[in-house]
Write an enzyme that holds these catalytic residues in place. Structure first.
Site, PDB file in Angstrom:
ATOM      1  CE1 TYR A  97       4.679 -26.098 -48.414  1.00 11.39           C
ATOM      2  CE2 TYR A  97       5.905 -28.062 -49.040  1.00 11.39           C
ATOM      3  CZ  TYR A  97       5.748 -26.685 -49.055  1.00 11.39           C
ATOM      4  OH  TYR A  97       6.652 -25.898 -49.730  1.00 11.39           O
ATOM      5  CE  LYS A 137       4.082 -24.402 -51.414  1.00  8.94           C
ATOM      6  NZ  LYS A 137       4.141 -22.977 -51.766  1.00  8.94           N
TER       7      LYS A 137
HETATM    8  N1  LIG Z   1      12.615 -23.817 -48.268  1.00  5.85           N
HETATM    9  C1  LIG Z   1      12.237 -24.865 -48.975  1.00  5.85           C
HETATM   10  O1  LIG Z   1      12.855 -25.957 -48.887  1.00  5.85           O
HETATM   11  C2  LIG Z   1      11.100 -24.750 -49.945  1.00  5.85           C
HETATM   12  C3  LIG Z   1      10.975 -25.756 -50.929  1.00  5.85           C
HETATM   13  C4  LIG Z   1       9.928 -25.666 -51.829  1.00  5.85           C
HETATM   14  C5  LIG Z   1       9.043 -24.616 -51.767  1.00  5.85           C
HETATM   15  N2  LIG Z   1       9.179 -23.651 -50.795  1.00  5.85           N
HETATM   16  C6  LIG Z   1       8.200 -22.567 -50.772  1.00  5.85           C
HETATM   17  O2  LIG Z   1       8.885 -21.339 -50.877  1.00  5.85           O
HETATM   18  C7  LIG Z   1       8.054 -20.304 -50.357  1.00  5.85           C
HETATM   19  C8  LIG Z   1       8.903 -19.404 -49.468  1.00  5.85           C
HETATM   20  O3  LIG Z   1       9.328 -20.135 -48.334  1.00  5.85           O
HETATM   21  P1  LIG Z   1      10.812 -20.065 -47.762  1.00  5.85           P
HETATM   22  O4  LIG Z   1      11.467 -21.352 -48.067  1.00  5.85           O
HETATM   23  O5  LIG Z   1      11.469 -18.806 -48.186  1.00  5.85           O
HETATM   24  O6  LIG Z   1      10.497 -20.096 -46.193  1.00  5.85           O
HETATM   25  P2  LIG Z   1      10.517 -18.954 -45.088  1.00  5.85           P
HETATM   26  O7  LIG Z   1      11.885 -18.427 -44.913  1.00  5.85           O
HETATM   27  O8  LIG Z   1       9.832 -19.574 -43.907  1.00  5.85           O
HETATM   28  O9  LIG Z   1       9.610 -17.805 -45.710  1.00  5.85           O
HETATM   29  C9  LIG Z   1       8.210 -17.849 -45.693  1.00  5.85           C
HETATM   30  C10 LIG Z   1       7.681 -16.445 -45.897  1.00  5.85           C
HETATM   31  O10 LIG Z   1       6.237 -16.503 -45.882  1.00  5.85           O
HETATM   32  C11 LIG Z   1       5.766 -15.555 -44.933  1.00  5.85           C
HETATM   33  N3  LIG Z   1       4.555 -16.012 -44.290  1.00  5.85           N
HETATM   34  C12 LIG Z   1       4.357 -17.158 -43.578  1.00  5.85           C
HETATM   35  N4  LIG Z   1       3.127 -17.181 -43.056  1.00  5.85           N
HETATM   36  C13 LIG Z   1       2.521 -16.024 -43.444  1.00  5.85           C
HETATM   37  C14 LIG Z   1       1.249 -15.457 -43.205  1.00  5.85           C
HETATM   38  N5  LIG Z   1       0.348 -16.084 -42.442  1.00  5.85           N
HETATM   39  N6  LIG Z   1       0.950 -14.249 -43.746  1.00  5.85           N
HETATM   40  C15 LIG Z   1       1.879 -13.600 -44.498  1.00  5.85           C
HETATM   41  N7  LIG Z   1       3.094 -14.075 -44.757  1.00  5.85           N
HETATM   42  C16 LIG Z   1       3.423 -15.282 -44.235  1.00  5.85           C
HETATM   43  C17 LIG Z   1       6.888 -15.449 -43.890  1.00  5.85           C
HETATM   44  O11 LIG Z   1       6.840 -14.177 -43.252  1.00  5.85           O
HETATM   45  P3  LIG Z   1       6.276 -13.881 -41.781  1.00  5.85           P
HETATM   46  O12 LIG Z   1       6.624 -15.063 -40.924  1.00  5.85           O
HETATM   47  O13 LIG Z   1       6.974 -12.614 -41.408  1.00  5.85           O
HETATM   48  O14 LIG Z   1       4.804 -13.702 -41.966  1.00  5.85           O
HETATM   49  C18 LIG Z   1       8.121 -15.513 -44.796  1.00  5.85           C
HETATM   50  O15 LIG Z   1       8.395 -14.250 -45.316  1.00  5.85           O
HETATM   51  C19 LIG Z   1       6.913 -21.012 -49.628  1.00  5.85           C
HETATM   52  O16 LIG Z   1       5.759 -20.977 -50.430  1.00  5.85           O
HETATM   53  C20 LIG Z   1       7.401 -22.429 -49.485  1.00  5.85           C
HETATM   54  O17 LIG Z   1       6.343 -23.356 -49.416  1.00  5.85           O
HETATM   55  C21 LIG Z   1      10.197 -23.705 -49.896  1.00  5.85           C
END
Ligand SMILES: NC(=O)c1ccc[n+]([C@@H]2O[C@H](COP(=O)([O-])OP(=O)(O)OC[C@H]3O[C@@H](n4cnc5c(N)ncnc54)[C@H](OP(=O)(O)O)[C@@H]3O)[C@@H](O)[C@H]2O)c1
Length: 255
Positions: free
Chosen positions: A151, A155
């Site tokens: 992961y 990133k």
């Molecule tokens: N939360 C954190 O602490 C954090 C920190 C740094 C960066 N990020 C980044 O922020 C971004 C958004 O994540 P989030 O924190 O909002 O988490 P989240 O609530 O789990 O959202 C992830 C989104 O990606 C979609 N997704 C996952 N697998 C997919 C697939 N195979 N095809 C299409 N869509 C897919 C999910 O939708 P479905 O499951 O409906 O497909 C969901 O809408 C990610 O890139 C993550 O790496 C998060």
């Protein structure tokens, strides 16, 4: 009317950003796998903000899915003014124990799809001399993370790629990365791990993305939250062995 395409809009940061952009009058194209969630969000945004919302329920973790999405977008007559490459997930575990198929999906979604969608929609923006590509990286891009090795590396790629493309585009076109730290979304449930430290909200992240979108020349990369900015600086100054040890103490599963 400008159109924004947001991947991963069914929850967390993507959903929050969809709300924020709808409030600003954007027409939206929302993509994720969970169709019912997208449909419910589209209904809510359409009635609250009187905007047009198109949803595509798609799995973007397979090679070719980004080309299929582009095809649908073009066939439906959309032009993408703002692309938000937000969909992503992490796998937690020792690399020696990782599920190879799951890791292949992680790399495809976090990197392959993000790059291909950028290449698909950036030429139109360059031609129009306007538009933006927003790539969601992570504070995990600033140091190797034992337990989240794949992961963190995806990133690091996202941030490096975004910063490089920032240096390629003409005036009027914005390409940048935003790196959230731990944020209260479904991310940690999906990864099967627990967050370390204080959690930001998806609204905190959306606010930073909007600030950068509003800027005439956004920074190549922005970290969400002052504590995270300090930590990223520190991880560059301390010896890499120490940075690895600290990150590993947070995310490496106990044997
Ligand atoms: N939360 C954190 O602490 C954090 C920190 C740094 C960066 N990020 C980044 O922020 C971004 C958004 O994540 P989030 O924190 O909002 O988490 P989240 O609530 O789990 O959202 C992830 C989104 O990606 C979609 N997704 C996952 N697998 C997919 C697939 N195979 N095809 C299409 N869509 C897919 C999910 O939708 P479905 O499951 O409906 O497909 C969901 O809408 C990610 O890139 C993550 O790496 C998060």
């Amino acid at each position: 009317m400008s159109t924004a395409l947001i991947t991963g809009a069914s929850s967390g940061i993507g959903k929050e950003l969809a709300n924020a952009l709808a409030e600003r009058g954007y027409e939206l194209i929302l993509v994720a796998r969970r169709k019912e969630r997208l449909a419910a969000l589209a209904k809510e945004l359409t009635s609250t903000h009187k905007t047009t919302v198109t949803v595509y329920a798609m799995d973007l973790s397979t090679p070719g899915s980004s080309a299929a999405l582009e095809k649908k977008v073009l066939a439906d007559g959309h032009s993408v003014d703002v692309l938000v490459n937000n969909a992503g997930f992490g796998t937690n575990g020792r690399v020696a124990d990782e599920n190879r198929a799951r890791v292949a999906e992680e790399i495809q979604l976090n990197i392959g799809t993000l790059v291909d969608l950028t290449i698909a929609f950036l030429p139109g923006m360059v031609k129009r001399k306007s538009g933006a590509v927003v790539n969601i990286a992570s504070t995990a891009s600033y140091q190797p993370v034992p337990g989240l090795a794949v992961y963190a590396a995806t990133k690091a790629f996202v941030r490096s790629f975004s910063e490089a493309v920032w240096g390629e585009v003409p005036t009027g076109v914005k390409v940048f990365a935003v790196s959230p730290g731990a944020t209260a979304t479904e991310f940690f449930d999906v990864a099967g791990t627990k967050p370390a430290g204080n959690l930001a909200t998806p609204a905190d992240v959306a606010r930073v993305i909007l600030q950068q979108l509003d800027s005439e020349k956004p920074a190549p990369s922005t970290i969400v939250g002052w504590q995270n900015r300090i930590m990223a600086r520190v991880s560059r100054i301390v010896p890499v062995k120490a940075a690895i040890a600290v990150a590993g103490s947070l995310f490496l599963p106990k044997k």
